[in-house]
Motif scaffolding. Structure first.
Motif, short mmCIF file in Angstrom:
data_model
loop_
_atom_site.label_atom_id
_atom_site.label_comp_id
_atom_site.label_asym_id
_atom_site.label_seq_id
_atom_site.Cartn_x
_atom_site.Cartn_y
_atom_site.Cartn_z
N GLU A 166 0.66 -1.10 0.01
CA GLU A 166 0.02 -0.02 -0.09
C GLU A 166 0.88 1.18 -0.07
O GLU A 166 1.70 1.52 0.71
CB GLU A 166 -0.93 0.03 1.12
CG GLU A 166 -2.05 0.92 1.14
CD GLU A 166 -1.91 2.33 1.45
OE1 GLU A 166 -2.08 3.22 0.68
OE2 GLU A 166 -1.24 2.34 2.78
N GLN A 167 0.62 2.07 -1.01
CA GLN A 167 1.73 3.21 -1.27
C GLN A 167 0.97 4.70 -1.35
O GLN A 167 1.56 5.57 -1.68
CB GLN A 167 2.44 3.18 -2.63
CG GLN A 167 3.24 1.70 -2.82
CD GLN A 167 4.77 2.45 -2.29
OE1 GLN A 167 4.73 3.04 -1.11
NE2 GLN A 167 5.67 1.39 -2.61
N SER A 168 -0.25 4.77 -0.55
CA SER A 168 -1.11 6.04 -0.66
C SER A 168 -0.29 7.31 0.02
O SER A 168 -0.31 8.29 -0.46
CB SER A 168 -2.46 5.98 0.04
OG SER A 168 -2.18 5.44 1.17
N SER A 169 0.25 6.97 0.89
CA SER A 169 1.25 7.93 1.68
C SER A 169 2.34 8.52 0.70
O SER A 169 2.67 9.55 0.61
CB SER A 169 1.64 7.67 3.04
OG SER A 169 2.75 6.38 3.05
N TYR A 170 2.93 7.53 -0.03
CA TYR A 170 4.12 7.72 -1.01
C TYR A 170 3.70 8.91 -1.93
O TYR A 170 4.13 9.83 -2.31
CB TYR A 170 4.66 6.57 -1.24
CG TYR A 170 5.51 6.87 -2.50
CD1 TYR A 170 6.65 7.66 -2.55
CD2 TYR A 170 5.22 6.16 -3.72
CE1 TYR A 170 7.43 7.98 -3.40
CE2 TYR A 170 6.10 6.24 -4.87
CZ TYR A 170 7.36 7.21 -4.70
OH TYR A 170 8.14 7.23 -5.87
N LEU A 171 2.45 8.43 -2.57
CA LEU A 171 1.87 9.11 -3.42
C LEU A 171 1.48 10.64 -3.08
O LEU A 171 1.49 11.74 -3.64
CB LEU A 171 0.59 8.61 -4.28
CG LEU A 171 0.78 7.28 -4.96
CD1 LEU A 171 -0.32 6.52 -5.46
CD2 LEU A 171 1.85 7.44 -6.11
N MET A 172 0.80 10.56 -2.04
CA MET A 172 -0.02 11.99 -1.45
C MET A 172 0.83 12.72 -0.55
O MET A 172 0.85 14.11 -0.75
CB MET A 172 -1.23 11.47 -0.98
CG MET A 172 -2.37 11.05 -1.78
SD MET A 172 -4.03 10.80 -1.16
CE MET A 172 -3.62 9.34 -0.03
N ALA A 173 1.83 12.21 0.11
CA ALA A 173 2.34 12.98 1.25
C ALA A 173 3.82 12.84 0.87
O ALA A 173 4.69 13.74 1.72
CB ALA A 173 2.33 12.31 2.70
N ALA A 174 4.24 12.62 -0.35
CA ALA A 174 5.74 12.61 -0.58
C ALA A 174 6.76 11.96 0.29
O ALA A 174 7.76 12.46 0.45
CB ALA A 174 6.32 13.96 -1.16
#
Length: 197
Positions: A166-174
């Motif tokens: 799961e990579q949502s924090s990578y996409l949204m929060a850099a």
């Protein structure tokens, strides 16, 4: 050569039909442009490079632009994650259009040129624009990331190994990618393992 145009129209129809609903929707548009050996007649000669692959990329760019514009016109751009990702490196056997990249290898290889591909994530208001990042992300990560964003993590099976991280924090929060390794298969055989850089 008409496949790209028709699949784009059907994709936009699906988006329009689901845009007003309350439930999240998922669209996987497997554009076929770069896999064709001829350009759509309307797009031949449009690219300054003068090659059919370049013409096809101009056509694909047009449809992607129309899709993003359509999301904005439907008022759902700020509630929609769009990920554009290639599935493999270039077809090196298509002379003279080889050497799209400085990386060695192409489609079917586990060398860097076969598996190191571009990806773009677009989500107005959620992903800051104009960032360039060299962190590792894998296409399988889109499965769990989409499940998280769509509120469906409880639907991800827990009775087996799930490849996607799961990579949502990578996409949204850099924040740094949660992935630092990757297995590359050559058919059914493990061909390479990447760890960090």
């Amino acid at each position: 050569a008409v496949f790209e145009e028709e699949s784009f129209k059907r994709s936009m129809d699906f988006i329009k039909r689901n845009a007003e609903g309350e439930k999240p929707f998922f669209l996987y548009w497997a554009a076929n442009t770069m896999s064709q050996f001829t350009s759509h007649p309307e797009w031949e000669g449009k690219a300054p490079q003068g090659t059919h692959n370049a013409d096809q990329m101009v056509e694909h760019d047009h449809y992607m632009g129309q899709m993003l514009k359509g999301l904005e016109e439907l008022g759902i751009a700020e509630n929609t994650l769009v990920v554009w990702m290639s599935d493999n490196g270039p077809m090196y056997d298509l002379f003279p259009e080889s050497s799209y990249t400085a990386l060695r290898g192409g489609k079917g290889d586990v060398l860097e040129g076969g598996v190191h591909v571009p990806a773009i994530a677009w989500w107005p208001g959620a992903i800051p624009p104009n960032q360039i990042n060299a962190e590792i992300i894998h296409v399988t990560d889109m499965y769990t990331t989409a499940a998280r964003i769509g509120g469906a993590m409880d639907q991800v099976p827990n009775d087996r190994v799930v490849d996607g991280i799961e990579q949502s924090s990578y996409l949204m929060a850099a924040t740094p990618s949660r992935r630092n390794y990757m297995f590359h298969y050559s058919g059914t055989n493990l061909g390479a393992v990447r760890l960090g850089q």
